[in-house]
Design a protein around this motif. Structure first.
Motif, PDB file in Angstrom:
ATOM      1  N   LEU A  24      -9.062  -4.852  25.081  1.00 35.87           N
ATOM      2  CA  LEU A  24      -8.274  -4.187  24.044  1.00 35.87           C
ATOM      3  C   LEU A  24      -7.738  -5.210  23.054  1.00 35.87           C
ATOM      4  O   LEU A  24      -7.188  -6.243  23.445  1.00 35.87           O
ATOM      5  N   VAL A  25      -7.884  -4.907  21.755  1.00 40.64           N
ATOM      6  CA  VAL A  25      -7.327  -5.754  20.701  1.00 40.64           C
ATOM      7  C   VAL A  25      -6.366  -4.894  19.882  1.00 40.64           C
ATOM      8  O   VAL A  25      -6.755  -3.832  19.378  1.00 40.64           O
ATOM      9  N   VAL A  26      -5.120  -5.352  19.757  1.00 41.53           N
ATOM     10  CA  VAL A  26      -4.109  -4.661  18.955  1.00 41.53           C
ATOM     11  C   VAL A  26      -3.890  -5.487  17.695  1.00 41.53           C
ATOM     12  O   VAL A  26      -3.516  -6.663  17.777  1.00 41.53           O
ATOM     13  N   ILE A  27      -4.131  -4.874  16.541  1.00 44.77           N
ATOM     14  CA  ILE A  27      -4.001  -5.555  15.253  1.00 44.77           C
ATOM     15  C   ILE A  27      -2.869  -4.918  14.468  1.00 44.77           C
ATOM     16  O   ILE A  27      -2.875  -3.714  14.211  1.00 44.77           O
ATOM     17  N   ASP A  28      -1.906  -5.732  14.096  1.00 40.28           N
ATOM     18  CA  ASP A  28      -0.753  -5.306  13.307  1.00 40.28           C
ATOM     19  C   ASP A  28      -1.047  -5.639  11.850  1.00 40.28           C
ATOM     20  O   ASP A  28      -1.231  -6.804  11.497  1.00 40.28           O
ATOM     21  N   VAL A  29      -1.085  -4.622  10.990  1.00 36.23           N
ATOM     22  CA  VAL A  29      -1.487  -4.823   9.590  1.00 36.23           C
ATOM     23  C   VAL A  29      -0.292  -4.950   8.645  1.00 36.23           C
ATOM     24  O   VAL A  29      -0.464  -4.967   7.431  1.00 36.23           O
ATOM     25  N   ARG A  30       0.907  -5.094   9.194  1.00 39.10           N
ATOM     26  CA  ARG A  30       2.090  -5.269   8.344  1.00 39.10           C
ATOM     27  C   ARG A  30       2.156  -6.698   7.818  1.00 39.10           C
ATOM     28  O   ARG A  30       1.405  -7.574   8.239  1.00 39.10           O
ATOM     29  N   VAL A  67      -6.757  -1.025  18.471  1.00 36.85           N
ATOM     30  CA  VAL A  67      -5.635  -0.189  18.038  1.00 36.85           C
ATOM     31  C   VAL A  67      -4.965  -0.894  16.873  1.00 36.85           C
ATOM     32  O   VAL A  67      -4.659  -2.090  16.948  1.00 36.85           O
ATOM     33  N   LEU A  68      -4.752  -0.146  15.805  1.00 35.93           N
ATOM     34  CA  LEU A  68      -4.136  -0.670  14.585  1.00 35.93           C
ATOM     35  C   LEU A  68      -2.689  -0.205  14.504  1.00 35.93           C
ATOM     36  O   LEU A  68      -2.389   0.954  14.804  1.00 35.93           O
ATOM     37  N   VAL A  74       0.709   4.710   8.062  1.00 35.60           N
ATOM     38  CA  VAL A  74       0.005   4.837   6.783  1.00 35.60           C
ATOM     39  C   VAL A  74      -0.914   3.639   6.548  1.00 35.60           C
ATOM     40  O   VAL A  74      -2.115   3.802   6.286  1.00 35.60           O
ATOM     41  N   ARG A  75      -0.371   2.431   6.640  1.00 36.84           N
ATOM     42  CA  ARG A  75      -1.212   1.244   6.413  1.00 36.84           C
ATOM     43  C   ARG A  75      -2.255   1.090   7.509  1.00 36.84           C
ATOM     44  O   ARG A  75      -3.391   0.689   7.243  1.00 36.84           O
ATOM     45  N   ALA A  76      -1.892   1.433   8.747  1.00 39.91           N
ATOM     46  CA  ALA A  76      -2.855   1.335   9.841  1.00 39.91           C
ATOM     47  C   ALA A  76      -4.014   2.301   9.626  1.00 39.91           C
ATOM     48  O   ALA A  76      -5.165   1.973   9.916  1.00 39.91           O
ATOM     49  N   GLU A  77      -3.750   3.485   9.098  1.00 39.24           N
ATOM     50  CA  GLU A  77      -4.825   4.435   8.804  1.00 39.24           C
ATOM     51  C   GLU A  77      -5.730   3.908   7.693  1.00 39.24           C
ATOM     52  O   GLU A  77      -6.955   4.049   7.757  1.00 39.24           O
ATOM     53  N   GLN A  78      -5.146   3.274   6.690  1.00 39.51           N
ATOM     54  CA  GLN A  78      -5.967   2.656   5.637  1.00 39.51           C
ATOM     55  C   GLN A  78      -6.863   1.577   6.247  1.00 39.51           C
ATOM     56  O   GLN A  78      -8.044   1.467   5.903  1.00 39.51           O
TER      57      GLN A  78
END
Length: 195
Positions: A24-30, A67-68, A74-78
Motif C-alpha cells: 500500500l502506498v499513501v500519497i498526500d497531495v497537499r 490511496v490519495l 477535492v485535490r485527491a480526486e483531481q
C-alpha cells in the motif's frame, strides 16, 4: 460483469489496509506546509502541482494499492483522475482527508500548526467580499465590483474544480516549507512497485 472501481475509501478501511498490505502506498497531495502540520504516518508528500506535471513518472513507481489524501478530498480526486490518465486506475481517495483519518483514530504525525488551504481561501474570499461591500457603501459604489468579482471567481472555482486563490495563497511565506519537495525528491522517495 466487472466490479465497479472503488474511488473512495473510509478512514477505518485505510487503517485495516495499512495493517494488511505491505504494498500500500499513501500519497498526500497537499502542500508541504499542510503535510508538515498533520499527515498520515508513512505517507508520501507529492503536492498536486508536482503530481499533475509528473503523473507518468509517479505512475511508473506505483502498484495496485494507492490511496490519495488531501484535506477534504477535492485535490485527491483531481490527483486520482490525473493518475488514471497515466495508467493507475486503481487509486482511491481517502474520505475526510487527513483530518478525518486523525479523527478516526488513525496514526498521524502532528507538526507545526498552520491553517488548511481551504480555510485560508474562505478567510481571504470573505474578507475581500466584506471589504468590497464596505468600500462600496462608504468610499465608492464602484468598489462593490470587488464582491462581484470574488463571487464570480468562487462560482468558476466550483464549476471548474480549480482554485486560483488557493494557488495565489500557496506562495505566501507561511504556506511554504523549508523542505518544499521537488519532483525528483518527492517521487524518488516512493519505492518502486514489485509488480
Amino acid at each position: 460483469m466487472p466490479s465497479p472501481t472503488v474511488t473512495t475509501v473510509a478512514p477505518q478501511v485505510l487503517r485495516e489496509w495499512m495493517d494488511q498490505h505491505e504494498d500500500l502506498v499513501v500519497i498526500d497531495v497537499r502542500s508541504a506546509a499542510e503535510f508538515e502540520s498533520l499527515h498520515i504516518r508513512g505517507s508520501y508528500n507529492v503536492p498536486l502541482p508536482l503530481l499533475t506535471e509528473h503523473a507518468a513518472d509517479l505512475a511508473s513507481r506505483l502498484g495496485e494499492r494507492v490511496v490519495l489524501v488531501c484535506q477534504s478530498g477535492v485535490r485527491a480526486e483531481q490527483a486520482r483522475q490525473k493518475l488514471a490518465t497515466a495508467g493507475v486506475d486503481t487509486a482511491a481517495v481517502l474520505d475526510g482527508g487527513a483530518p478525518g483519518f486523525a479523527s478516526a483514530g488513525g496514526d498521524v504525525v502532528r507538526g507545526r500548526s498552520t491553517w488548511g488551504m481551504e480555510r485560508q481561501v474562505r478567510m481571504a474570499a470573505g474578507s475581500l467580499v466584506l471589504a468590497g461591500l464596505a468600500g462600496g457603501r462608504f468610499v465608492s459604489p464602484k468598489l462593490r465590483t470587488v464582491a462581484g468579482a470574488i463571487g464570480a471567481g468562487l462560482a468558476f472555482s466550483a464549476a471548474s474544480n480549480t482554485c486560483a486563490m488557493a494557488r495565489a495563497l500557496g506562495v505566501l511565506p507561511w504556506n511554504r516549507s523549508a523542505d518544499e519537495p521537488t519532483a525528483a525528491t518527492a517521487i524518488n522517495r516512493i519505492p518502486r512497485s514489485a509488480a
